[in-house]
Every structure is written in C-alpha cells, then in structure tokens.
Design an enzyme around this catalytic site. Structure first.
Site, PDB file in Angstrom:
ATOM      1  N   ARG A  48      11.604  -1.170  -0.503  1.00  0.00           N
ATOM      2  CA  ARG A  48      10.668  -1.332  -1.742  1.00  0.00           C
ATOM      3  C   ARG A  48       9.694  -2.854  -1.540  1.00  0.00           C
ATOM      4  O   ARG A  48       8.834  -2.696  -1.483  1.00  0.00           O
ATOM      5  CB  ARG A  48      11.173  -1.314  -3.079  1.00  0.00           C
ATOM      6  CG  ARG A  48      10.330  -1.530  -4.107  1.00  0.00           C
ATOM      7  CD  ARG A  48      10.677  -1.144  -5.470  1.00  0.00           C
ATOM      8  NE  ARG A  48      12.065  -1.074  -5.743  1.00  0.00           N
ATOM      9  CZ  ARG A  48      12.625  -2.339  -6.262  1.00  0.00           C
ATOM     10  NH1 ARG A  48      12.100  -3.538  -6.175  1.00  0.00           N
ATOM     11  NH2 ARG A  48      13.861  -2.318  -6.234  1.00  0.00           N
ATOM     12  N   ASP A 172     -13.412  -0.016  -6.546  1.00  0.00           N
ATOM     13  CA  ASP A 172     -12.963   1.060  -6.099  1.00  0.00           C
ATOM     14  C   ASP A 172     -13.772   1.679  -4.843  1.00  0.00           C
ATOM     15  O   ASP A 172     -14.828   2.107  -5.224  1.00  0.00           O
ATOM     16  CB  ASP A 172     -12.703   2.200  -7.150  1.00  0.00           C
ATOM     17  CG  ASP A 172     -11.894   3.318  -6.742  1.00  0.00           C
ATOM     18  OD1 ASP A 172     -12.058   3.742  -5.469  1.00  0.00           O
ATOM     19  OD2 ASP A 172     -11.317   3.876  -7.570  1.00  0.00           O
ATOM     20  N   LYS A 197      -8.055  10.240  -0.368  1.00  0.00           N
ATOM     21  CA  LYS A 197      -9.419  11.092  -0.106  1.00  0.00           C
ATOM     22  C   LYS A 197      -9.642  10.706   1.503  1.00  0.00           C
ATOM     23  O   LYS A 197      -8.923  11.291   2.433  1.00  0.00           O
ATOM     24  CB  LYS A 197     -10.406  10.380  -1.098  1.00  0.00           C
ATOM     25  CG  LYS A 197      -9.655  10.274  -2.364  1.00  0.00           C
ATOM     26  CD  LYS A 197      -9.639  11.647  -3.024  1.00  0.00           C
ATOM     27  CE  LYS A 197      -9.372  11.978  -4.285  1.00  0.00           C
ATOM     28  NZ  LYS A 197      -8.323  11.330  -5.078  1.00  0.00           N
TER      29      LYS A 197
END
Ligand SMILES: Cc1ncc(COP(=O)(O)O)c(C=O)c1O
Length: 373
Positions: A48, A172, A197
C-alpha cells in the site's frame, strides 16, 4: 537528455528490471517484503505504501505531467478524494461550474459531511472567480475543456489568479491528457486524471492518477495516499502503463476523427449546435428536439450508447441522466446541460464508418419525425 513525449510514452518502464533485463516491467504481486535484520529495508516494505510496479507508473506520469511526484489510485474518484483530503472543515473551494457530475456529487457530500464548502464560477470570466474568493478559499478546481460543454479555459490566467490569492490550482486533465496539455507547465499545482479514460484507453481498467508540483505538497499527498489506501493494484498499474505506450498514437487519431465528426454534425439540420474545442477527441452536440434523443441512441449500430470516454471505441453519453445526473435538474439546465445534449467520445475507428452510423440514425429520425408531423 530530456526525451520527446512520444519516446517517454513508448519507453515507460522499459528495461527497469536490472536483474533479468526484462524489457517490460514485471508485475510485483507480493504485498510484503522481507527485511534482512532490524532497521533494514530494501525500500519496499508493504505494497500500500510502495509497490515496485506502481512506482514505475507513478514516476512515469509525474515526468509526463512535469510534476515532482505521481500517485496511482484505484479510480479517478479516489484520485479526487486524495486531493480533497488536503482540505479541512471550514475551507472553501471554487470550481468551474461545467464539471463532471461525479466531482459535483462528491463535493456536495464533503460539504454536507465535513463542512468543506464548494462554490461554482464561470472560469472564462476572471471576475466571476474573484467575486467568490474569501479568506477561507484554499483552491480553484477546473476541467479544461469543460465537461460537457467543451469550453477551453486559459490555465495560465487562472494560475495567475491562484498565485495572487495564494490558492492551489487543481486541474482535472482527463480529457486532453499530457499529450495535448500539461497544466503544471502553465502554473497548476495538482493534476488529476481518471486514467480509466484516455490514459488506459481501452475501457478495461478503472484507475486514477494525481501529479503534484512542490516537495511539501508531494509529501502530504504521499502520506495521505498511504493512509487512505485507495491505491492502484500492481496488475492495473501495469495495464495503465501498457495503455500509455500508445497514448500519442491514439490521441492523434481521436482528434483527427473528432474533427471530421464535428464537421459532419455541423452540417446536419437536426443538430442545432456542435461544441468542439478544436482539440482532442471529445465533443458535444445538441439535437433539435429532446424527443429525438431516445430514438437517436436506440438506432446507433456501431457507436455504443455508454457512460464513459477515452477508449478506442466510440461512445455517446447522455449527460442529463448519466454523467451529470446527480446535478439538480434546474441547476444543470441553467449550466447548459439541457435535455437535447449528447456527449461524443470519438473513437479511433475509421471516420467514414462512424459518419455512416450517424447518417443512418439521422435518416431514421427524419423519417420518424416527419411522419409524426
Ligand atoms: C473528467 C472526469 N474526472 C474524473 C472522473 C472519475 O473517474 P473514475 O470513473 O475513474 O472514478 C471521471 C469519470 O467519468 C471524469 O470524466
């Protein structure tokens, strides 16, 4: 020597395994790493915190976006949440009002649950932003081109406002990717991607990326990334790197096709407006009547009616009920996301086939709407 973006993309992670000389980066699935003795670490303790495969992607995206550090997250929303973890109760954020509905929804929850207030402005108009800046404002948050109305925002101008008011500028960059736009070069402090995307590019991986500039900011994000824990898995990190290797080729084709489709739609009498910023593979358009939307979507044969963007396949999305469905109807309509609006993620199929699919749909619509009077 700084390499060209195309070379950086293709070579991302190549020859990173000194031991075997593997050309492609290995996928390290191990969650734990052995220590030889007390106080010793290979630099990898627990996945992690740091994972050798994810690390290559994180360094790669930081270089591509001209940042100092990258953070790979389990989704674009996890990336946004990581960035929002920088703020505390009482802080205020100003966002461009034409923004992904999921970002709006999350910020509404932050306001209700944690007292982090978001206000919305028209970022094409500096006064609209400046009017909303208060002593509690901590950051400006935009997507450019805006989503789904495709208005390009001048990042350098907004960065100047951020600088004058000591605010963070968060961009973004999902729609244009570093291939077309590197917001940090224009003064942004943080870049976010839904890597689901264009960066992944094949509609098969859910992922998010954050890139930041400045040591202090990167250190805080690194701590939060580990403590929140919504990190990207090693296999998905590898898949995202695989996607990045062809980003430049795909983005060029997306743009070529989007230009052709926007020209075609501009000449179509059943389309009232085409919103294309002249860059990238995303465009929106409005049909003449909202009643046409259903039959339009049902008659598509090649293009998918689906809710995402940036994959090699062409998708058409209906923002009012899909991506922007969580924005109250009056608010979304006031913002321009009306019931006649469709958003097109133009894929890299042959443009002639895409246009033939649209022509077929418009022929059906003309037949139906003329017959019904
Ligand atoms: C511009 C933009 N940002 C962020 C997100 C959220 O990304 P994800 O779906 O990977 O969580 C999306 C998703 O559609 C998006 O379009």
């Amino acid at each position: 020597m700084t390499k060209k973006l195309e070379t950086q993309l293709v070579q991302l992670g190549n020859k990173s395994d000194q031991k075997t000389g593997a050309v492609n980066p290995p996928i390290y699935l191990s969650t734990a790493y052995q220590h030889e003795h007390l106080g010793h670490s290979t630099g990898y303790d627990y996945t992690r915190t740091i994972n050798p495969t994810r690390e290559i992607l994180e360094k790669g995206i930081a270089d591509l976006e001209s940042g100092d550090a990258g953070f790979a997250c389990s989704s674009g929303m996890a990336a946004i949440q990581l960035v929002l973890s920088l703020f505390r109760s009482g802080d205020e954020l100003i966002l461009e009002e034409d923004i992904y509905g999921g970002t709006y929804r999350l910020l509404k929850q932050y306001e209700d649950d944690y007292g982090i207030l978001s206000t919305y402005a028209n970022f094409s108009n500096s006064e609209s932003i400046e009017k909303q800046i208060t002593s509690k404002t901590k950051a400006l948050f935009i997507e450019t081109p805006t989503n789904p109305l495709m208005v390009e925002i001048d990042i350098a101008k907004i960065a100047q406002i951020a600088k004058e008011n000591d605010l963070l500028l968060i961009v973004d960059n999902t729609f244009l990717t570093p291939y077309f736009q590197q917001p940090i070069e224009y003064g942004a402090h943080i870049v976010i991607h839904s890597a689901t995307k264009y960066i992944g590019g094949h509609n098969d991986v859910l992922a998010g990326l954050v890139v930041a500039k400045g040591e202090a900011l990167c250190d805080i994000l690194s701590t939060k990334h580990n403590s929140i824990g919504a990190v990207l898995s090693p296999t998905d990190s590898w898949l995202i790197m695989r996607g990045l290797k062809t980003l430049h080729l795909r983005m060029r084709e997306h743009q070529k096709n989007a230009m052709k489709i926007s020209e075609y739609l501009s000449d179509e009498p059943l389309v009232t407006d085409v919103l294309y910023p002249g860059k990238g593979g995303m465009l929106s358009f409005r049909l003449k009547e909202s009643d046409m939307v259903g039959p339009f979507l049902e008659n598509l044969q090649l293009i998918s009616f689906a809710e995402s963007l940036g994959g090699v396949e062409s998708f058409i999305t209906y923002p009012p009920t899909q991506t922007h469905g969580d924005i109250p109807v009056e608010e979304r309509t006031r913002r321009g996301v009306c019931d006649r609006l469709l958003r097109f993620s133009v894929g890299i199929e042959d443009a002639k086939d895409l246009i033939a699919d649209l022509q077929h749909v418009f022929t059906q619509l003309k037949r139906r709407f003329t017959q019904n009077g």
